[in-house]
Write a protein that holds these residues in place. Structure first.
Motif, PDB file in Angstrom:
ATOM      1  N   PHE A 319      81.540 -79.840 101.259  1.00 51.26           N
ATOM      2  CA  PHE A 319      82.420 -80.578 101.440  1.00 51.26           C
ATOM      3  C   PHE A 319      83.589 -81.599 100.662  1.00 51.26           C
ATOM      4  N   THR A 320      82.481 -82.751 100.437  1.00 54.37           N
ATOM      5  CA  THR A 320      82.849 -83.640 100.081  1.00 54.37           C
ATOM      6  C   THR A 320      81.014 -84.039  98.598  1.00 54.37           C
ATOM      7  N   SER A 321      81.061 -82.634  98.450  1.00 56.16           N
ATOM      8  CA  SER A 321      79.586 -83.049  97.374  1.00 56.16           C
ATOM      9  C   SER A 321      79.724 -81.678  96.810  1.00 56.16           C
ATOM     10  N   THR A 322      79.068 -81.789  95.931  1.00 52.42           N
ATOM     11  CA  THR A 322      78.681 -80.454  94.831  1.00 52.42           C
ATOM     12  C   THR A 322      77.461 -80.805  94.725  1.00 52.42           C
ATOM     13  N   SER A 323      76.479 -79.508  94.566  1.00 52.19           N
ATOM     14  CA  SER A 323      75.004 -79.493  94.416  1.00 52.19           C
ATOM     15  C   SER A 323      75.028 -77.722  93.239  1.00 52.19           C
ATOM     16  N   SER A 324      73.664 -77.950  92.422  1.00 45.26           N
ATOM     17  CA  SER A 324      73.015 -77.258  91.760  1.00 45.26           C
ATOM     18  C   SER A 324      71.936 -77.183  91.469  1.00 45.26           C
ATOM     19  N   GLN A 325      71.129 -76.094  91.688  1.00 46.54           N
ATOM     20  CA  GLN A 325      69.710 -76.278  91.824  1.00 46.54           C
ATOM     21  C   GLN A 325      68.859 -75.084  91.155  1.00 46.54           C
ATOM     22  N   TYR A 326      67.772 -75.069  91.045  1.00 44.62           N
ATOM     23  CA  TYR A 326      66.841 -73.734  90.570  1.00 44.62           C
ATOM     24  C   TYR A 326      65.830 -74.558  90.875  1.00 44.62           C
ATOM     25  N   THR A 340      48.619 -65.147 101.781  1.00 40.38           N
ATOM     26  CA  THR A 340      49.257 -65.363 100.578  1.00 40.38           C
ATOM     27  C   THR A 340      49.467 -66.927  99.820  1.00 40.38           C
ATOM     28  N   ALA A 341      48.873 -67.235  98.612  1.00 43.79           N
ATOM     29  CA  ALA A 341      49.275 -68.804  98.269  1.00 43.79           C
ATOM     30  C   ALA A 341      50.235 -68.562  96.961  1.00 43.79           C
ATOM     31  N   GLU A 342      51.385 -69.475  97.218  1.00 45.33           N
ATOM     32  CA  GLU A 342      52.328 -69.905  96.180  1.00 45.33           C
ATOM     33  C   GLU A 342      52.871 -71.305  95.944  1.00 45.33           C
ATOM     34  N   LEU A 343      52.764 -71.694  95.080  1.00 46.25           N
ATOM     35  CA  LEU A 343      53.787 -72.291  93.839  1.00 46.25           C
ATOM     36  C   LEU A 343      54.676 -72.671  93.499  1.00 46.25           C
ATOM     37  N   SER A 344      55.422 -73.995  93.786  1.00 41.89           N
ATOM     38  CA  SER A 344      57.226 -73.667  93.432  1.00 41.89           C
ATOM     39  C   SER A 344      57.371 -74.934  92.583  1.00 41.89           C
ATOM     40  N   ALA A 345      58.458 -74.345  92.327  1.00 38.72           N
ATOM     41  CA  ALA A 345      59.523 -75.149  91.823  1.00 38.72           C
ATOM     42  C   ALA A 345      61.261 -76.116  91.826  1.00 38.72           C
ATOM     43  N   SER A 346      61.318 -76.918  91.876  1.00 42.15           N
ATOM     44  CA  SER A 346      63.210 -76.732  92.000  1.00 42.15           C
ATOM     45  C   SER A 346      63.996 -78.419  91.491  1.00 42.15           C
ATOM     46  N   LEU A 347      64.691 -77.552  91.050  1.00 49.86           N
ATOM     47  CA  LEU A 347      65.661 -79.399  90.220  1.00 49.86           C
ATOM     48  C   LEU A 347      67.089 -78.998  91.208  1.00 49.86           C
ATOM     49  N   LEU A 348      67.143 -79.940  91.978  1.00 53.38           N
ATOM     50  CA  LEU A 348      68.634 -80.153  92.201  1.00 53.38           C
ATOM     51  C   LEU A 348      69.192 -81.457  90.965  1.00 53.38           C
ATOM     52  N   ASN A 349      70.839 -80.702  91.155  1.00 52.27           N
ATOM     53  CA  ASN A 349      72.120 -82.125  91.288  1.00 52.27           C
ATOM     54  C   ASN A 349      72.860 -82.285  91.900  1.00 52.27           C
ATOM     55  N   ASN A 350      73.180 -83.739  92.161  1.00 53.52           N
ATOM     56  CA  ASN A 350      73.960 -83.498  93.098  1.00 53.52           C
ATOM     57  C   ASN A 350      74.833 -84.768  92.816  1.00 53.52           C
ATOM     58  N   ALA A 356      79.452 -94.095  93.589  1.00 51.61           N
ATOM     59  CA  ALA A 356      79.339 -94.124  91.571  1.00 51.61           C
ATOM     60  C   ALA A 356      78.245 -93.395  90.759  1.00 51.61           C
ATOM     61  N   ASN A 357      77.390 -92.655  91.400  1.00 49.85           N
ATOM     62  CA  ASN A 357      76.102 -92.492  91.220  1.00 49.85           C
ATOM     63  C   ASN A 357      75.920 -90.738  91.744  1.00 49.85           C
ATOM     64  N   SER A 358      75.299 -90.365  91.006  1.00 51.03           N
ATOM     65  CA  SER A 358      74.697 -88.981  91.471  1.00 51.03           C
ATOM     66  C   SER A 358      73.202 -89.368  91.508  1.00 51.03           C
ATOM     67  N   LEU A 359      72.833 -87.478  91.509  1.00 49.84           N
ATOM     68  CA  LEU A 359      70.898 -87.182  92.104  1.00 49.84           C
ATOM     69  C   LEU A 359      70.735 -86.515  91.657  1.00 49.84           C
ATOM     70  N   ARG A 360      69.005 -86.488  90.559  1.00 50.28           N
ATOM     71  CA  ARG A 360      68.721 -85.257  90.884  1.00 50.28           C
ATOM     72  C   ARG A 360      67.394 -85.755  91.204  1.00 50.28           C
ATOM     73  N   GLN A 361      67.308 -84.423  91.592  1.00 50.25           N
ATOM     74  CA  GLN A 361      65.824 -84.522  92.857  1.00 50.25           C
ATOM     75  C   GLN A 361      64.804 -83.317  92.635  1.00 50.25           C
ATOM     76  N   GLU A 387      62.914 -88.541  92.990  1.00 48.94           N
ATOM     77  CA  GLU A 387      64.689 -88.796  93.012  1.00 48.94           C
ATOM     78  C   GLU A 387      65.307 -90.397  92.266  1.00 48.94           C
ATOM     79  N   GLN A 388      66.071 -89.356  91.528  1.00 53.66           N
ATOM     80  CA  GLN A 388      66.466 -90.639  90.545  1.00 53.66           C
ATOM     81  C   GLN A 388      67.964 -90.571  91.071  1.00 53.66           C
ATOM     82  N   TYR A 389      68.778 -91.764  90.946  1.00 50.49           N
ATOM     83  CA  TYR A 389      69.815 -91.938  90.836  1.00 50.49           C
ATOM     84  C   TYR A 389      70.053 -92.158  89.564  1.00 50.49           C
TER      85      TYR A 389
END
Length: 417
Positions: A319-326, A340-350, A356-361, A387-389
């Motif tokens: 709607f009013t935001s754009t995000s990408s996640q790896y 079952t055991a798992e390790l994970s990591a993700s990078l989100l940009n919004n 005036a600011n964007s978000l990286r998580q 999270e970093q603005y």
């Protein structure tokens, strides 16, 4: 505490070999904790659940069913909802005069999705797969789930349930202090023409008391198809709006209709390598805006018989935001022990429209699922988020930091008997 004692007493009674009752059930407990740099966001939720089914408690065809939960929360979305609740407590008898079923207590109506009553339901079986019934009594308070004499409900239903196809539905009216609060017609149906194809649909129409007309509240159709060992395909369509109560609700909601369409596919490149994709599109009447989500990924299992990995990309225009996640995950799936055991990591940009600011998580996670025995199982998950603005203006930085850290964990254990 009184509810916990009562639940444990019932569990002990049901677990005892009294009479010839056939008892089965589950007890489980969980804790969820969130710690944030902003202390106001810190909270912990604990929960304890009991499910008990006792068959033939007073003769063949009689039963008693209990579903109950108790929880404590340091922060909650609605403090009016009690921490201890009985979701279902019903006693019944099936096969009276070979065709009649009677159930008394707090129960969900199987053949009318979302319908609930503190009262009685009587079902007459009219054939091998068909039947009809009536129900009535008080309705649980919709705001705090307590027993309330202010609400009464009644209605009827019918069904046809064969292995390859079925349909069910009915009519419900709920009164608040004698006046119509909520009335709706609801139904569901399914088709299973083969072992590879399944179609399921639900629909609900509510009576708009103010306008004196009926309007669609929910319409959902889903299809799942399996092309042998090669692919699994899915599609779904859904229309929905908030449910309105005309006598007991003293606040307003957004009742505009929203529409979603979803498509999914899993393709087996080899027996152990899967390429998958998801697509979701939705629209809303509020501002005529639309949203889309798509996911593409690859999953490889049985590496050295027990390792696996999963890599994906997610793009969102919400709607009013754009995000990408790896995202990436690597794990181990063991047979002995069953773990079952798992390790994970993700990078989100919004990025938010007009902001005036964007978000990286960045989110790092770890999880374990362990079936200790056939009856006992446990799982746990922990996530650490940073999270970093970005591009923060000077007015904002004068008031607050531009970096936040959070940690959450979830622990769960259950026992089936």
């Amino acid at each position: 505490m009184r509810l916990i004692a009562a639940l444990m007493t019932l569990a002990a009674l049901f677990a005892a070999p009294a009479y010839a009752a056939k008892v089965r059930g589950m007890v489980s407990g969980s804790v969820y904790n969130h710690d944030d740099d902003v202390s106001a966001q810190d909270f912990t939720v604990t929960r304890f659940n009991v499910r008990l089914n006792a068959d033939d408690i007073a003769g063949e065809g009689t039963y008693l069913t209990l579903r109950a939960t108790t929880r404590s929360a340091g922060s909650d979305y609605n403090r009016d909802i009690p921490g201890s609740r009985i979701e279902t407590l019903v006693a019944g008898a099936n096969g009276i005069w070979s065709f009649l079923d009677v159930a008394v207590g707090r129960q969900w109506l199987r053949d009318i999705p979302t319908a609930r009553v503190d009262g009685a339901a009587v079902t007459a079986h009219l054939g091998d797969y068909s039947g009809a019934g009536l129900f009535g009594g008080q309705a649980p308070d919709p705001y705090n789930d307590t027993v309330s004499g202010d609400y009464t409900t009644f209605g009827g239903y019918a069904f046809y349930r064969a292995p390859e196809a079925g349909v069910s539905g009915g009519y419900v009216t709920t009164l608040f202090k004698g006046n119509e609060d909520l009335s709706f017609i609801s139904g569901a149906g399914y088709l299973a023409p083969s072992t590879d194809l399944r179609v399921y649909a639900t629909a609900r129409s509510d009576h708009n008391v103010a306008k004196g007309q009926w309007e669609t509240t929910n319409l959902s159709v889903s299809l799942n198809y399996r092309a042998g060992q090669v692919a699994r395909l899915g599609a779904a369509y859904n229309q929905y709006r908030a449910v309105r109560r005309y006598e007991s609700m003293d606040y307003s909601l957004n009742y505009d209709l929203q529409t979603t369409m979803r498509f999914s596919g899993d393709f087996n490149v080899t027996p152990d390598l899967v390429v998958y994709g998801r697509f979701d599109a939705r629209t809303r009447e509020t501002d005529s805006k639309s949203a889309t989500l798509y996911v593409a990924g690859v999953r490889q299992k049985q590496i050295m018989d027990w390792l696996y990995y999963d890599i994906s990309y997610r793009g969102v225009n919400y709607f009013t935001s754009t995000s990408s996640q790896y995202a990436a995950a690597v794990g181990a799936d063991l047979d002995n022990p069953d773990l079952t055991a798992e390790l994970s990591a993700s990078l989100l940009n919004n990025e938010q429209d007009g902001a005036a600011n964007s978000l990286r998580q960045m989110v790092y996670g770890g999880s374990v699922d362990w079936r200790i025995t056939d009856q006992l199982y446990a799982s746990g998950k922990i996530e650490v988020s940073n999270e970093q603005y970005l591009d923060v203006d000077s007015i904002y930085t004068a008031k607050a930091t531009d970096t936040y850290n959070a940690m959450t964990f979830f622990l769960y254990a259950g026992y089936n008997f």
